[in-house]
Design a protein around this motif. Structure first.
Motif, PDB file in Angstrom:
ATOM      1  N   ALA A 111       0.648  -1.084  -0.024  1.00 37.92           N
ATOM      2  CA  ALA A 111       0.067  -0.029  -0.246  1.00 37.92           C
ATOM      3  C   ALA A 111       0.785   1.154   0.066  1.00 37.92           C
ATOM      4  O   ALA A 111       0.374   2.427  -0.490  1.00 37.92           O
ATOM      5  N   ASP A 112       2.005   1.141   0.452  1.00 35.30           N
ATOM      6  CA  ASP A 112       3.110   2.277   0.759  1.00 35.30           C
ATOM      7  C   ASP A 112       4.255   1.834   0.570  1.00 35.30           C
ATOM      8  O   ASP A 112       4.768   0.511   0.686  1.00 35.30           O
ATOM      9  N   ARG A 113       5.331   2.719   0.767  1.00 35.02           N
ATOM     10  CA  ARG A 113       6.675   2.309   0.914  1.00 35.02           C
ATOM     11  C   ARG A 113       7.063   2.224   2.207  1.00 35.02           C
ATOM     12  O   ARG A 113       6.131   2.799   3.266  1.00 35.02           O
ATOM     13  N   TYR A 114       7.974   1.501   2.631  1.00 34.20           N
ATOM     14  CA  TYR A 114       8.521   1.127   4.160  1.00 34.20           C
ATOM     15  C   TYR A 114       9.109   2.608   4.645  1.00 34.20           C
ATOM     16  O   TYR A 114       9.728   3.267   3.651  1.00 34.20           O
ATOM     17  N   SER A 115       8.936   3.238   5.654  1.00 36.15           N
ATOM     18  CA  SER A 115       9.551   4.216   6.239  1.00 36.15           C
ATOM     19  C   SER A 115       9.913   3.976   7.858  1.00 36.15           C
ATOM     20  O   SER A 115       9.074   3.322   8.476  1.00 36.15           O
ATOM     21  N   PRO A 116      10.920   4.653   8.182  1.00 31.45           N
ATOM     22  CA  PRO A 116      11.429   4.267   9.532  1.00 31.45           C
ATOM     23  C   PRO A 116      10.473   4.795  10.668  1.00 31.45           C
ATOM     24  O   PRO A 116       9.868   6.047  10.376  1.00 31.45           O
ATOM     25  N   ALA A 117      10.410   4.092  11.760  1.00 28.38           N
ATOM     26  CA  ALA A 117       9.481   4.677  12.801  1.00 28.38           C
ATOM     27  C   ALA A 117      10.337   5.770  13.551  1.00 28.38           C
ATOM     28  O   ALA A 117      11.673   5.633  13.707  1.00 28.38           O
ATOM     29  N   LEU A 118       9.488   6.811  14.015  1.00 31.17           N
ATOM     30  CA  LEU A 118      10.284   8.012  14.308  1.00 31.17           C
ATOM     31  C   LEU A 118      10.079   8.374  15.979  1.00 31.17           C
ATOM     32  O   LEU A 118      10.327   9.380  16.600  1.00 31.17           O
ATOM     33  N   GLY A 119       9.866   7.160  16.756  1.00 29.00           N
ATOM     34  CA  GLY A 119       9.476   7.458  18.042  1.00 29.00           C
ATOM     35  C   GLY A 119      10.817   7.416  18.634  1.00 29.00           C
ATOM     36  O   GLY A 119      12.026   7.375  18.084  1.00 29.00           O
ATOM     37  N   GLU A 120      10.724   7.513  20.168  1.00 23.90           N
ATOM     38  CA  GLU A 120      12.143   7.715  20.877  1.00 23.90           C
ATOM     39  C   GLU A 120      12.744   6.140  20.827  1.00 23.90           C
ATOM     40  O   GLU A 120      12.062   5.071  20.728  1.00 23.90           O
ATOM     41  N   ALA A 121      13.951   6.397  20.666  1.00 22.81           N
ATOM     42  CA  ALA A 121      14.737   5.005  20.119  1.00 22.81           C
ATOM     43  C   ALA A 121      15.419   4.602  21.243  1.00 22.81           C
ATOM     44  O   ALA A 121      15.833   5.357  22.345  1.00 22.81           O
ATOM     45  N   THR A 122      15.812   3.371  21.143  1.00 18.26           N
ATOM     46  CA  THR A 122      16.645   2.706  22.109  1.00 18.26           C
ATOM     47  C   THR A 122      18.086   2.369  21.640  1.00 18.26           C
ATOM     48  O   THR A 122      18.034   1.872  20.261  1.00 18.26           O
ATOM     49  N   LEU A 123      19.017   2.832  21.983  1.00 18.61           N
ATOM     50  CA  LEU A 123      20.492   2.429  21.680  1.00 18.61           C
ATOM     51  C   LEU A 123      20.975   0.993  22.115  1.00 18.61           C
ATOM     52  O   LEU A 123      20.579   0.670  23.489  1.00 18.61           O
ATOM     53  N   CYS A 124      21.402   0.167  21.219  1.00 15.55           N
ATOM     54  CA  CYS A 124      21.485  -1.278  21.484  1.00 15.55           C
ATOM     55  C   CYS A 124      23.107  -1.456  21.285  1.00 15.55           C
ATOM     56  O   CYS A 124      23.373  -1.114  20.107  1.00 15.55           O
TER      57      CYS A 124
END
Length: 271
Positions: free
Chosen positions: A226-239
């Motif tokens: 239905a659409d292109r993949y796009s990164p989630a933009l919420g608060e990230a975890t550093l791993c």
């Protein structure tokens, strides 16, 4: 030697958490080297010279990559001029860039970083075991270099584990990337090699491996795009992982997972 390795940086949120947390990591752990996987740093697909330079300017020593390394056209030129960014060593001869790099700290200690890519459920490339083996024969641990780090960018956990066991005693750290999920198997093998099957991503975990969850769910449930993949933009975890080694042998004496910020339970090495 003390080394911090951070898993796949996923889009803007991943870049932000790495840049925000690097000062804390440097202050608390005082690592001799920091290595990151940056292959998803540019909106989830590849990495640009601008992003790479920003990471270097903020204390990153080496950037490894993977199957998305060529998603940004400029990378083919940039990787030939910036030796601290590497691509999988088992790409065919003539591919731009290099699959390994040696960096040196202010005490003259050298670290070899090798990037390899698996072949199970991935694009067919040259044999990663043979390619890494040949590189480590040129730069043996404990003599030519004081630390050997191998980033095994692969889909199959078995292939990552096989690489770790194959290099036991010849590498300081073998760490997996690509799956974007941190595994709970940080350990030191009998021969002295620190290992974790996947370091996890630096990105928003309220997602599907870093992508906004709407489109992946749509494709799984409806088998349609239905659409292109796009990164989630919420608060990230550093791993990532933190490793200490014996300078005489290059073998690991300690490995600890790192998780900071975002949704995952935090863990950080205690002195």
């Amino acid at each position: 030697m003390k080394v911090v390795y951070l898993g796949d940086i996923m889009g803007r949120s991943g870049r932000n958490v790495v840049l925000e947390r690097l000062p804390e990591i440097k202050e608390r752990l005082k690592p001799d080297f920091i290595v990151v996987n940056g292959e998803n740093a540019a909106a989830g697909f590849g990495i640009t010279g601008k992003i790479a330079n920003e990471l270097f300017e903020n204390g990153v020593d080496v950037i490894s990559t993977g199957n998305h390394v060529w998603d940004q056209k400029e990378t083919k030129t940039y990787i030939n001029t910036e030796k601290r960014m590497i691509r999988p060593i088992n790409y065919p001869e003539g591919t731009p860039g290099k699959g390994s790099v040696i960096v040196e700290d202010n005490r003259g200690r050298k670290m070899l970083v090798v990037n390899a890519m698996g072949r199970v459920f991935m694009d067919p490339l040259d044999d990663p075991f043979k390619a890494v083996d040949q590189e480590l024969k040129k730069y043996p641990l404990g003599s030519a270099v004081k630390f050997v780090l191998v980033d095994m960018h692969a889909e199959a956990t078995s292939e990552k584990m096989a690489m770790g066991q194959y290099l036991d005693g010849r590498a300081s750290l073998v760490v997996g990337t690509h799956s974007h999920i941190p595994t709970a198997d940080a350990q030191i093998f009998d021969g002295g090699t620190a290992y974790q099957t996947d370091a996890g991503m630096c990105g928003d975990y309220d997602s599907v491996i870093g992508m906004d969850k709407v489109e992946p769910i749509n494709r799984f449930t409806k088998k349609m795009r239905a659409d292109r993949y796009s990164p989630a933009l919420g608060e990230a975890t550093l791993c990532g992982v933190y490793v200490e080694t014996d300078d005489k042998t290059g073998h690991a004496t300690r490995i600890d997972p790192i998780r900071l910020g975002g949704r995952l339970k935090e863990t950080f090495p205690e002195n």
